[in-house]
Write a protein that holds these residues in place. Structure first.
Motif, PDB file in Angstrom:
ATOM      1  N   LYS A 179     -15.706  -6.581   2.685  1.00 62.12           N
ATOM      2  CA  LYS A 179     -14.725  -7.487   3.256  1.00 62.12           C
ATOM      3  C   LYS A 179     -13.616  -7.759   2.252  1.00 62.12           C
ATOM      4  O   LYS A 179     -13.837  -7.799   1.035  1.00 62.12           O
ATOM      5  N   HIS A 180     -12.422  -7.967   2.797  1.00 60.49           N
ATOM      6  CA  HIS A 180     -11.270  -8.321   1.975  1.00 60.49           C
ATOM      7  C   HIS A 180     -11.187  -9.837   1.863  1.00 60.49           C
ATOM      8  O   HIS A 180     -11.175 -10.541   2.871  1.00 60.49           O
ATOM      9  N   ILE A 181     -11.127 -10.340   0.637  1.00 62.46           N
ATOM     10  CA  ILE A 181     -10.927 -11.775   0.377  1.00 62.46           C
ATOM     11  C   ILE A 181      -9.434 -11.984   0.155  1.00 62.46           C
ATOM     12  O   ILE A 181      -8.847 -11.449  -0.800  1.00 62.46           O
ATOM     13  N   PHE A 182      -8.801 -12.749   1.021  1.00 62.22           N
ATOM     14  CA  PHE A 182      -7.353 -12.921   0.951  1.00 62.22           C
ATOM     15  C   PHE A 182      -6.952 -13.767  -0.255  1.00 62.22           C
ATOM     16  O   PHE A 182      -7.555 -14.823  -0.507  1.00 62.22           O
ATOM     17  N   VAL A 202      -8.723  -8.990  -2.676  1.00 57.77           N
ATOM     18  CA  VAL A 202      -9.716  -8.285  -3.474  1.00 57.77           C
ATOM     19  C   VAL A 202     -10.902  -8.019  -2.559  1.00 57.77           C
ATOM     20  O   VAL A 202     -11.071  -8.689  -1.538  1.00 57.77           O
ATOM     21  N   VAL A 203     -11.713  -7.052  -2.908  1.00 56.75           N
ATOM     22  CA  VAL A 203     -12.761  -6.587  -2.000  1.00 56.75           C
ATOM     23  C   VAL A 203     -14.134  -7.041  -2.476  1.00 56.75           C
ATOM     24  O   VAL A 203     -14.469  -6.933  -3.654  1.00 56.75           O
ATOM     25  N   SER A 221     -12.587  -5.130  -6.586  1.00 55.53           N
ATOM     26  CA  SER A 221     -11.766  -3.945  -6.335  1.00 55.53           C
ATOM     27  C   SER A 221     -10.427  -4.351  -5.720  1.00 55.53           C
ATOM     28  O   SER A 221     -10.333  -5.325  -4.975  1.00 55.53           O
ATOM     29  N   TYR A 222      -9.392  -3.571  -6.023  1.00 54.75           N
ATOM     30  CA  TYR A 222      -8.066  -3.855  -5.473  1.00 54.75           C
ATOM     31  C   TYR A 222      -8.049  -3.647  -3.965  1.00 54.75           C
ATOM     32  O   TYR A 222      -8.640  -2.694  -3.443  1.00 54.75           O
ATOM     33  N   GLY A 223      -7.344  -4.526  -3.261  1.00 51.13           N
ATOM     34  CA  GLY A 223      -7.241  -4.402  -1.814  1.00 51.13           C
ATOM     35  C   GLY A 223      -6.540  -3.135  -1.368  1.00 51.13           C
ATOM     36  O   GLY A 223      -6.725  -2.689  -0.236  1.00 51.13           O
TER      37      GLY A 223
END
Length: 412
Positions: A179-182, A202-203, A221-223
């Motif tokens: 999931k992507h954390i905004f 970030v992931v 990890s970078y989005g």
């Protein structure tokens, strides 16, 4: 010659005037207080000394405020106190561990800005920022060994046993999702955190067990990275690829010795590549019945990961907002929240707990983009075929799978 002299002297005087004006502005901006009078009245009017102490007498209200019970809070405080205790100085009284934990939990449970929390607790904004960062570090340090330990072979076997008992999926080591954390766009980061949906993130890559607990988390990890690249470069992906994760050897599926020994696997959705240790659904819409049954059985086990992310974001509302902190702090916040979720699971009193018949928990964390163009190995395809045969055999079928698949087909 005289003109040149006049020009130089006027330029010099204007520079001096600018310096004088800058110095005056700096003096005006100097702090008027060493400690602001509002902050000095913290013990009389601050939220921790008034509201929080009252909430301890009303346990349901306390749970709604901190997202945990009074006993869970006190037990957690006992573990964290040695790490959160600060040395007494001659200048000011240190903030005690209980208040530090309260500030951090309030940030996690609401996602309010540092400034809002600073006003409520009558603290400085920079003080709140340091408290959140340090307390998240302490939470991870204290909880990880007990609630997120490095998996052993016995832990994997126990997880596989629970997946078979609860979700009718044998030899399953867990359900994986990302999931992507905004986050707010970090300064001077370019497009590193810019994801395919047009936001910055970030992931969080997580592997979860059959009882809605995190087994392995990888965050940071970078989005902008591709979904396949994030998995391949994660600690989890590398350990699975190198065979260093203490995974049990292949074993027979229950009641089907004719299929031979089959790999223990992780279940995931279309965002991940098909591997001998990682199962994803068959692609396409018009599939034969046996493949649709496999996809249903895989989805039934895999959705646990979606539910866990729903529980995480419902319990800690900070993930329902765009985090206004640095990426390094985001990593600390996510790891601390995952460890806290596991810490709060053993009692079985999670109000957000999903059941077998529940739909996926609604949650705002953005999933991975579907994976395209990755060719699976023959070995990986063979493993998936063995599971497909098993789920369509008398030994592995469940009574309701045909009704479910036919009903889903009729609704198209």
């Amino acid at each position: 010659m005289n003109i040149s002299s006049t020009s130089n002297s006027s330029s010099s005087s204007s520079d001096e005037e600018i310096i004088v004006l800058l110095n005056e502005e700096r003096r005006r901006k100097r702090r008027r207080f060493w400690v602001h009078p509002i902050v000095t009245r913290r013990e009389e009017h601050g939220e921790f000394y008034r509201l929080v102490q009252e909430l301890k007498m009303y346990h349901e209200r306390f749970r709604g405020y901190f997202r945990m019970s009074v006993s869970e809070f006190e037990n957690l405080l006992q573990q964290l106190a040695p790490l959160l205790t600060k040395e007494q100085t001659h200048y000011r009284k240190p903030i005690d561990p209980e208040q530090r934990l309260a500030v951090c939990l309030r940030f996690l449970s609401t996602g309010d800005s540092y400034r809002s929390i600073a006003f409520s607790f009558r603290l400085g904004v920079s003080t709140v920022a340091s408290i959140v960062s340090e307390t998240c570090d302490a939470l991870w340090h204290c909880l990880r060994d007990e609630h997120l330990p490095v998996p052993t072979e016995e832990m994997w076997r126990s997880t596989a046993r629970r997946f078979h008992e609860r979700w009718n999926f044998p030899n399953c080591l867990g359900a994986m999702d990302g999931k992507h954390i905004f986050i707010q766009a970090p300064a001077n980061s370019g497009s590193l955190y810019f994801n395919y949906k047009g936001t910055f993130s970030v992931v969080l890559l997580a592997l979860v067990d059959a009882d809605y607990r995190f087994l392995v988390v990888d965050v940071g990890s970078y989005g902008s990275n591709s979904d396949g690249g994030i998995f391949a470069n994660s600690v989890l992906g590398k350990a699975l690829r190198n065979g260093t994760l203490n995974v049990p050897p292949p074993s027979e599926l229950p009641g089907a010795p004719e299929l031979g020994k089959v790999n223990h696997v992780i279940v995931a959705d279309e965002a991940f590549p098909l591997k001998p240790y990682l199962l994803r659904p068959y692609p396409g819409r018009r599939l034969p019945t046996d493949k649709r049954i496999f996809n249903y059985r895989l989805s039934r086990a895999r959705r646990i990961s979606e539910n866990v992310f729903g529980i995480l974001s419902q319990r800690f509302r900070v993930f329902q907002r765009t985090l206004q902190v640095q990426p390094s702090v985001v990593d600390k916040v996510v790891k601390a929240a995952c460890a806290l979720c596991n810490y709060l699971r053993p009692n079985g009193n999670d109000q957000n707990r999903a059941t077998e018949d529940d739909h996926d928990c609604e949650q705002p964390l953005q999933g991975f983009e579907h994976c395209r163009g990755q060719r699976a190995s023959v070995e990986a395809q063979n493993v998936r075929e063995l599971y497909k045969e098993y789920f369509n055999s008398p030994a592995g079928e469940v009574a309701w799978q045909y009704d479910h698949v036919n009903h889903a087909l009729g609704n198209r």
